[in-house]
Design a protein around this motif. Structure first.
Motif, PDB file in Angstrom:
ATOM      1  N   ARG A 195       0.829  -1.205   0.000  1.00 48.22           N
ATOM      2  CA  ARG A 195       0.000   0.000   0.000  1.00 48.22           C
ATOM      3  C   ARG A 195       0.863   1.255   0.000  1.00 48.22           C
ATOM      4  O   ARG A 195       0.555   2.241  -0.686  1.00 48.22           O
ATOM      5  N   LEU A 196       1.966   1.216   0.768  1.00 47.78           N
ATOM      6  CA  LEU A 196       2.867   2.365   0.788  1.00 47.78           C
ATOM      7  C   LEU A 196       3.482   2.589  -0.580  1.00 47.78           C
ATOM      8  O   LEU A 196       3.589   3.733  -1.053  1.00 47.78           O
ATOM      9  N   LYS A 197       3.873   1.524  -1.243  1.00 43.04           N
ATOM     10  CA  LYS A 197       4.450   1.634  -2.591  1.00 43.04           C
ATOM     11  C   LYS A 197       3.461   2.297  -3.545  1.00 43.04           C
ATOM     12  O   LYS A 197       3.835   3.172  -4.350  1.00 43.04           O
ATOM     13  N   ASN A 198       2.201   1.913  -3.470  1.00 42.74           N
ATOM     14  CA  ASN A 198       1.185   2.515  -4.339  1.00 42.74           C
ATOM     15  C   ASN A 198       0.988   3.990  -4.032  1.00 42.74           C
ATOM     16  O   ASN A 198       0.810   4.810  -4.955  1.00 42.74           O
ATOM     17  N   GLU A 199       1.021   4.347  -2.762  1.00 41.83           N
ATOM     18  CA  GLU A 199       0.884   5.757  -2.387  1.00 41.83           C
ATOM     19  C   GLU A 199       2.053   6.579  -2.934  1.00 41.83           C
ATOM     20  O   GLU A 199       1.862   7.708  -3.412  1.00 41.83           O
ATOM     21  N   GLU A 209      10.619   5.217 -10.672  1.00 40.69           N
ATOM     22  CA  GLU A 209      11.529   5.135  -9.525  1.00 40.69           C
ATOM     23  C   GLU A 209      11.063   4.133  -8.469  1.00 40.69           C
ATOM     24  O   GLU A 209      11.836   3.730  -7.608  1.00 40.69           O
ATOM     25  N   VAL A 210       9.804   3.743  -8.559  1.00 46.49           N
ATOM     26  CA  VAL A 210       9.251   2.790  -7.589  1.00 46.49           C
ATOM     27  C   VAL A 210       9.439   1.351  -8.067  1.00 46.49           C
ATOM     28  O   VAL A 210       9.164   0.409  -7.334  1.00 46.49           O
ATOM     29  N   ASP A 211       9.945   1.161  -9.274  1.00 46.55           N
ATOM     30  CA  ASP A 211      10.048  -0.192  -9.837  1.00 46.55           C
ATOM     31  C   ASP A 211      10.934  -1.112  -9.005  1.00 46.55           C
ATOM     32  O   ASP A 211      10.634  -2.304  -8.841  1.00 46.55           O
ATOM     33  N   VAL A 212      12.046  -0.571  -8.504  1.00 45.09           N
ATOM     34  CA  VAL A 212      12.946  -1.411  -7.705  1.00 45.09           C
ATOM     35  C   VAL A 212      12.238  -1.889  -6.437  1.00 45.09           C
ATOM     36  O   VAL A 212      12.303  -3.071  -6.074  1.00 45.09           O
ATOM     37  N   LEU A 213      11.553  -0.974  -5.760  1.00 51.40           N
ATOM     38  CA  LEU A 213      10.802  -1.341  -4.561  1.00 51.40           C
ATOM     39  C   LEU A 213       9.739  -2.383  -4.885  1.00 51.40           C
ATOM     40  O   LEU A 213       9.570  -3.361  -4.150  1.00 51.40           O
ATOM     41  N   GLU A 214       9.058  -2.202  -5.983  1.00 50.08           N
ATOM     42  CA  GLU A 214       8.023  -3.161  -6.381  1.00 50.08           C
ATOM     43  C   GLU A 214       8.625  -4.548  -6.603  1.00 50.08           C
ATOM     44  O   GLU A 214       8.038  -5.566  -6.204  1.00 50.08           O
ATOM     45  N   GLY A 215       9.808  -4.599  -7.208  1.00 54.77           N
ATOM     46  CA  GLY A 215      10.472  -5.882  -7.430  1.00 54.77           C
ATOM     47  C   GLY A 215      10.864  -6.559  -6.127  1.00 54.77           C
ATOM     48  O   GLY A 215      10.733  -7.783  -5.992  1.00 54.77           O
ATOM     49  N   LEU A 216      11.330  -5.776  -5.155  1.00 52.94           N
ATOM     50  CA  LEU A 216      11.703  -6.341  -3.856  1.00 52.94           C
ATOM     51  C   LEU A 216      10.482  -6.900  -3.125  1.00 52.94           C
ATOM     52  O   LEU A 216      10.550  -7.959  -2.480  1.00 52.94           O
ATOM     53  N   LEU A 219      13.473   2.281   0.535  1.00 54.84           N
ATOM     54  CA  LEU A 219      12.567   3.301   1.062  1.00 54.84           C
ATOM     55  C   LEU A 219      13.354   4.510   1.569  1.00 54.84           C
ATOM     56  O   LEU A 219      12.917   5.662   1.404  1.00 54.84           O
ATOM     57  N   THR A 220      14.507   4.278   2.157  1.00 51.16           N
ATOM     58  CA  THR A 220      15.365   5.386   2.598  1.00 51.16           C
ATOM     59  C   THR A 220      15.837   6.209   1.406  1.00 51.16           C
ATOM     60  O   THR A 220      15.888   7.447   1.460  1.00 51.16           O
TER      61      THR A 220
END
Length: 375
Positions: free
Chosen positions: A52-56, A68-75, A133-134
């Motif tokens: 949910r945080l990633k989507n926000e 820029e969120v792609d890496v987080l989404e992959g993790l 996230l940092t």
């Protein structure tokens, strides 16, 4: 509406890392996994909230920066792939938030999946998510304010306290411990689950009582007001609520095995002598039990509700103090013990962990239970 998502995600990662440090400090094999179960609870909640945080974050970024969120989404996808439909997911559902009936091999596989290698990989995965996230909060401070995660400090003196004979005792000595997954634990002799349904459910109830006892002992060494105290308190809430429901609530959903009757119903069907005693306990729940289940267990400790304030998880906002919670758990355990002693079929199981003579314990087919370092 979701509240404090970034802070909740940071706390969940911190909690898992702290649980990992705590497991490394504990040198009793059964207690390592008793604590590790709570790490599985944290992972389940984390997957829900970090997605949910990633989507926000993605929604708040300008179109040119959404990638820029792609890496987080992959993790997140990697972590989800590791957990979904795995023994760890079963451990969280059947041995942490509830005490569900499982077939014998599923019990063993679920308990053994918690080990040093598995938790080491998961810790590395969560640190990568924390680092990403940092990075995002550094690059886009107006979009994300992420406080970062870290493990709480451990006190080496706790280990000496736990090793004292009147506490957990010598970790190298074999013990009799009537816990559901005892078959899969090194240095533990335990009854074989299954058999008569009333026997199976009695072993599960005994195991939860033992878990609560061991957690209380470990908690005694910990400083009040610390994050480790909160984590132990969360474990007590989850196991206490699971214990009460196992005693008195039939038909709890079980996606991993057969839906089962509660202890009271099984004892009634098998004409156990402790039925009237147990029914009397059912009629005397703690006056704040429902509030504890609904506001703490369901929203903060077994799950983390995205829509409640982050401070709801802090002990000072719970309907019971930690001392009241411990006293209530002991009240129920002692009452069930009195009921169990009324019938040989239950009395033989409802005993605390007991040291055995000899230097070595082996299980079925001469196989020793799994050590944490081997998992």
């Amino acid at each position: 509406m979701a509240k404090h998502l970034a802070g909740k995600v940071a706390r969940l990662i911190s909690d898992f890392l702290t649980i990992g440090e705590l497991i490394r400090l504990i040198d009793h094999e059964m207690e390592k996994r008793v604590v590790a179960r709570h790490g599985l609870v944290k992972l389940d909640s984390l997957l829900n909230l970090v997605a949910r945080l990633k989507n926000e974050i993605r929604d708040a970024l300008p179109p040119r920066d959404k990638k820029e969120v792609d890496v987080l989404e992959g993790l997140i996808k990697r972590l989800r792939k590791d957990l979904e439909n795995s023994d760890m997911e079963i451990g969280r559902d059947a041995m942490a938030a509830h005490a569900l009936q499982l077939d014998l091999m599923r019990i063993v596989d679920t308990w053994k999946c918690m080990g040093e290698t598995t938790f080491g990989v998961l810790e590395a995965d969560l640190k990568e998510i924390d680092n990403e996230l940092t990075r995002l909060t550094t690059d886009y401070p107006r979009v994300l304010s992420y406080p970062g995660a870290s493990a709480s400090m451990m006190d080496p003196s706790w280990q000496a306290f736990w090793r004292e004979e009147t506490n957990l005792g010598d970790p190298s000595r074999p013990r009799l411990a009537n816990v559901y997954p005892g078959l899969a634990t090194a240095n533990v002799v335990a009854p074989l689950p299954g058999g008569h349904p009333a026997q199976d459910v009695t072993i599960r109830a005994t195991g939860l009582a033992i878990f609560l006892r061991q957690i209380r002992i470990m908690l005694q060494a910990v400083s009040r007001g610390s994050e480790v105290e909160r984590l132990f308190a969360e474990m007590i809430v989850n196991d206490y609520c699971a214990f009460w429901e196992l005693l008195f609530v039939s038909g709890v959903q079980n996606e991993h095995g057969q839906v089962d009757l509660c202890v009271l119903d099984h004892w009634s069907n098998a004409n156990f002598n402790g039925v009237a005693c147990l029914a009397s306990l059912k009629s005397a729940p703690h006056p704040r039990l429902d509030q504890l289940r609904q506001d703490v267990r369901n929203k903060c400790t077994a799950h983390v509700d995205a829509d409640v304030d982050i401070w709801a998880a802090d002990l000072q906002h719970w309907p019971m103090t930690i001392d009241e919670l411990i006293d209530e758990a002991l009240r129920v355990i002692e009452a069930v013990g009195r009921c169990a002693r009324l019938d040989m079929r239950s009395r033989m199981f409802f005993i605390p962990p007991t040291y055995l003579g000899g230097e070595e314990v082996v299980g079925l087919a001469g196989q020793e239970g799994r050590y944490w370092k081997d998992g």
